[in-house]
Design an enzyme around this catalytic site. Structure first.
Site, PDB file in Angstrom:
ATOM      1  N   CYS A 156     -13.197   5.139 -28.282  1.00  0.00           N
ATOM      2  CA  CYS A 156     -14.434   5.881 -28.538  1.00  0.00           C
ATOM      3  C   CYS A 156     -15.126   6.227 -27.225  1.00  0.00           C
ATOM      4  CB  CYS A 156     -15.348   5.054 -29.432  1.00  0.00           C
ATOM      5  SG  CYS A 156     -14.637   4.880 -31.050  1.00  0.00           S
ATOM      6  N   GLU A 157     -14.463   7.014 -26.417  1.00  0.00           N
ATOM      7  CA  GLU A 157     -14.987   7.500 -25.134  1.00  0.00           C
ATOM      8  C   GLU A 157     -14.422   8.890 -24.936  1.00  0.00           C
ATOM      9  OE1 GLU A 157     -16.761   5.812 -22.631  1.00  0.00           O
ATOM     10  OE2 GLU A 157     -16.915   4.066 -23.936  1.00  0.00           O
ATOM     11  N   TYR A 199      -0.314  -1.332 -12.246  1.00  0.00           N
ATOM     12  CA  TYR A 199      -1.750  -1.262 -12.544  1.00  0.00           C
ATOM     13  C   TYR A 199      -2.025  -0.618 -13.911  1.00  0.00           C
ATOM     14  CZ  TYR A 199      -1.702  -2.371  -7.605  1.00  0.00           C
ATOM     15  OH  TYR A 199      -1.440  -2.979  -6.402  1.00  0.00           O
ATOM     16  N   GLY A 203       0.756  -1.245   0.000  1.00  0.00           N
ATOM     17  CA  GLY A 203       0.000   0.000   0.000  1.00  0.00           C
ATOM     18  C   GLY A 203       0.781   1.287   0.000  1.00  0.00           C
ATOM     19  N   TYR A 258      -9.718   6.290 -11.653  1.00  0.00           N
ATOM     20  CA  TYR A 258      -9.455   6.965 -10.374  1.00  0.00           C
ATOM     21  C   TYR A 258      -9.198   8.460 -10.519  1.00  0.00           C
ATOM     22  CZ  TYR A 258      -7.819   2.184  -9.233  1.00  0.00           C
ATOM     23  OH  TYR A 258      -7.683   0.834  -9.060  1.00  0.00           O
ATOM     24  N   GLU A 317       3.832  -6.707   1.609  1.00  0.00           N
ATOM     25  CA  GLU A 317       3.470  -7.100   0.235  1.00  0.00           C
ATOM     26  C   GLU A 317       3.439  -5.897  -0.701  1.00  0.00           C
ATOM     27  OE1 GLU A 317      -0.470  -8.599   1.013  1.00  0.00           O
ATOM     28  OE2 GLU A 317       0.275 -10.577   1.519  1.00  0.00           O
ATOM     29  N   PRO A 318       4.564  -5.226  -0.926  1.00  0.00           N
ATOM     30  CA  PRO A 318       4.518  -4.067  -1.808  1.00  0.00           C
ATOM     31  C   PRO A 318       4.320  -4.458  -3.270  1.00  0.00           C
ATOM     32  CG  PRO A 318       6.788  -4.553  -1.186  1.00  0.00           C
ATOM     33  CD  PRO A 318       5.916  -5.510  -0.421  1.00  0.00           C
ATOM     34  N   GLY A 319       3.562  -3.647  -3.968  1.00  0.00           N
ATOM     35  CA  GLY A 319       3.367  -3.841  -5.411  1.00  0.00           C
ATOM     36  C   GLY A 319       3.792  -2.586  -6.135  1.00  0.00           C
ATOM     37  N   ARG A 320       2.928  -1.576  -6.053  1.00  0.00           N
ATOM     38  CA  ARG A 320       3.152  -0.309  -6.749  1.00  0.00           C
ATOM     39  C   ARG A 320       4.550   0.273  -6.495  1.00  0.00           C
ATOM     40  NH1 ARG A 320      -1.266   3.147  -7.814  1.00  0.00           N
ATOM     41  NH2 ARG A 320      -2.421   2.016  -6.236  1.00  0.00           N
TER      42      ARG A 320
HETATM   43  C1  LIG Z   1      -3.730  -7.965  -0.319  1.00  0.00           C
HETATM   44  C2  LIG Z   1      -2.897  -6.981  -1.040  1.00  0.00           C
HETATM   45  N1  LIG Z   1      -1.581  -6.956  -0.812  1.00  0.00           N
HETATM   46  C3  LIG Z   1      -0.776  -6.077  -1.454  1.00  0.00           C
HETATM   47  C4  LIG Z   1      -1.284  -5.170  -2.365  1.00  0.00           C
HETATM   48  C5  LIG Z   1      -0.348  -4.228  -3.064  1.00  0.00           C
HETATM   49  O1  LIG Z   1      -0.625  -2.922  -2.819  1.00  0.00           O
HETATM   50  P1  LIG Z   1       0.315  -1.787  -3.439  1.00  0.00           P
HETATM   51  O2  LIG Z   1       0.458  -2.055  -4.878  1.00  0.00           O
HETATM   52  O3  LIG Z   1      -0.403  -0.540  -3.149  1.00  0.00           O
HETATM   53  O4  LIG Z   1       1.631  -1.885  -2.708  1.00  0.00           O
HETATM   54  C6  LIG Z   1      -2.651  -5.150  -2.610  1.00  0.00           C
HETATM   55  C7  LIG Z   1      -3.225  -4.142  -3.550  1.00  0.00           C
HETATM   56  O5  LIG Z   1      -4.251  -3.598  -3.418  1.00  0.00           O
HETATM   57  C8  LIG Z   1      -3.484  -6.081  -1.946  1.00  0.00           C
HETATM   58  O6  LIG Z   1      -4.801  -6.124  -2.171  1.00  0.00           O
END
Ligand SMILES: Cc1ncc(COP(=O)(O)O)c(C=O)c1O
Length: 433
Positions: free
Chosen positions: A359-360, A388, A245, A333, A289-292
């Site tokens: 076409c939007e 994303y 997050g 968003y 659990e970082p993603g972004r």
């Molecule tokens: C369960 C869970 N873990 C980790 C993430 C990754 O979040 P972020 O990409 O904001 O770090 C998400 C994304 O919403 C999630 O739902």
């Protein structure tokens, strides 16, 4: 400019030492490009911060942000775990030979097909989201798996992270996880089962969060729950997963808005150690659990400008050969992005609106920005599209999705080929007369 970018002697934009004009000419547009070194650096920042601040931890990359086989290899090489949220993500990871014992399986509505796939294939941690799912697991585990299913329970800690409502997940009113008051009974049921093994608790309060306090508040709530549970039932949770997050800047203006990952890991580690000390609770293995924050700044999208339309006194529209199909975040968003004219970075500035080809009318990538007078045929690079975008892309208007290129040692490597028109009709069943 964000990330590892520069302007070369031809006034072209370079990403990780690669000229974007050459990339567009040789690989085509639109194209997702990732600076692999920056991506690895982002991972390393997390690792080092944890090593310096907490005795036992696991980092799990959230595949929903962006996932492909080449990235699975990097994640495995870096010894990270991988979060998946669907049978599809699990399938991709196992097809790429990612070790299933390091997969964390999420989802608020895991279908029967998904459950059976994962039970049969094996899993590192299964995150139970709700009671219905737990009951399915209790029924199915012994028939589909010959091992005890390692569980986390997802709880909603009731923390509002003040981010976009679509990416807020930890408030009481959320479709994800057990409300605190409902979790106890379910966890006890799992502890008593021969087929399940409860390892710990999980929460994820939302995404693109720009301050550390909500994460600390969530840690506090989770640890208090763990301590109360131990007091009542004598059971100690060995692990705690605080989700992902952490937000990242999308534009130069936002550069200082977000805490660096090092600070975030340090603050969380301190909080967990402090709470465990106060509660005399054994330090759990801590997961994040970082993603972004791992992939976003490392990614950019290269487009070619097609039509340019000026409405005198109103606006100048610059249309690129992609749009909401490869980047739905602005329409979803209201996300803000910034761009550069890749073949003429420095030039006379002009206020324009960058739009897509769908076409939007809402297919707007950048509502308003000063750019160096984009013309038809120019190369336009939108920054910070690593998370994303590819994973949320669609085929609306039957527009093929772009390929993905990793930039390593100043060289591009195609890691996902672009879709072709024939890919678009591959699943159609042609009527026979
Ligand atoms: C369960 C869970 N873990 C980790 C993430 C990754 O979040 P972020 O990409 O904001 O770090 C998400 C994304 O919403 C999630 O739902």
């Amino acid at each position: 400019m964000l990330g590892n970018k520069s302007i070369n002697e031809n006034n072209h934009l370079e990403i990780a030492g690669c000229d974007v004009v050459e990339l567009a000419q040789t690989m085509g547009t639109p194209l997702y490009v990732y600076d692999e070194e920056l991506l690895r650096f982002n991972m390393q920042e997390y690792e080092e911060a944890f090593r310096e601040n907490y005795p036992h931890f696991s980092l799990a990359y959230a595949g929903k942000a962006f996932l492909c086989s080449a990235l699975c290899s990097i994640i495995e090489e870096k010894n990270w775990w991988l979060d998946v949220v669907s049978g599809g993500e699990y399938y991709l990871a196992s097809s790429a030979d990612f070790p299933v014992e390091k997969i964390i399986f999420h989802g608020n509505n895991k279908t029967q097909e998904e459950r059976h796939l994962v039970l049969r294939g094996g899993v590192g941690r299964w995150v139970v989201d709700n009671e219905v799912e737990l009951n399915f697991l209790l029924e199915e585990a012994s028939s589909y798996a010959s091992y005890k299913i390692p569980l986390f329970f997802r709880l909603t800690p009731g923390v509002d992270p003040h981010t976009h409502q679509y990416i807020t997940t930890g408030k009481i009113d959320s479709k994800f996880g057990f409300p605190l008051g409902e979790a106890e009974k379910a966890i006890l049921k799992a502890i008593q089962s021969e087929d399940l093994e409860v390892w710990g608790l999980h929460c994820h309060i939302g995404s693109q969060i720009d301050h550390i306090e909500p994460f600390l508040k969530a840690a506090e709530v989770m640890l208090q729950f763990m301590a109360d549970f131990r007091k009542k039932h004598g059971f100690v949770f060995r692990e705690l997963d605080l989700g992902g997050g952490l937000g990242v800047p999308y534009t130069d203006e936002e550069r200082d808005r977000f805490p660096p990952s090092r600070l975030y890991v340090q603050a969380i580690s301190e909080k967990v150690k402090e709470m465990c000390g106060e509660l005399s609770y054994p330090l759990p293995r801590l997961y994040l659990e970082p993603g972004r924050s791992v992939v976003n700044t490392a990614g950019s999208t290269i487009y070619q400008v097609g039509s340019v339309k000026e409405i005198p006194g109103v606006k100048k529209y610059v249309a690129v050969d992609g749009g909401m199909t490869d980047n739905p975040r602005p329409i979803l968003y209201g996300a803000k992005y910034q761009a550069h004219v890749g073949n003429r970075v420095v030039g006379e500035q002009e206020k324009v609106s960058v739009v897509g080809k769908c076409c939007e009318s809402g297919d707007v990538l950048i509502e308003e920005m000063e750019l160096s007078s984009p013309r038809p045929g120019d190369i336009l690079v939108v920054e910070a599209t690593g998370a994303y975008n590819y994973s949320m892309a669609s085929n609306y208007n039957l527009i093929p999705r772009p390929g993905v290129v990793f930039l390593r040692e100043r060289k591009p490597e195609l890691v996902v080929r672009p879709e072709s028109w024939s890919d678009l009709v591959r699943r159609d069943i042609v009527p026979v007369d």
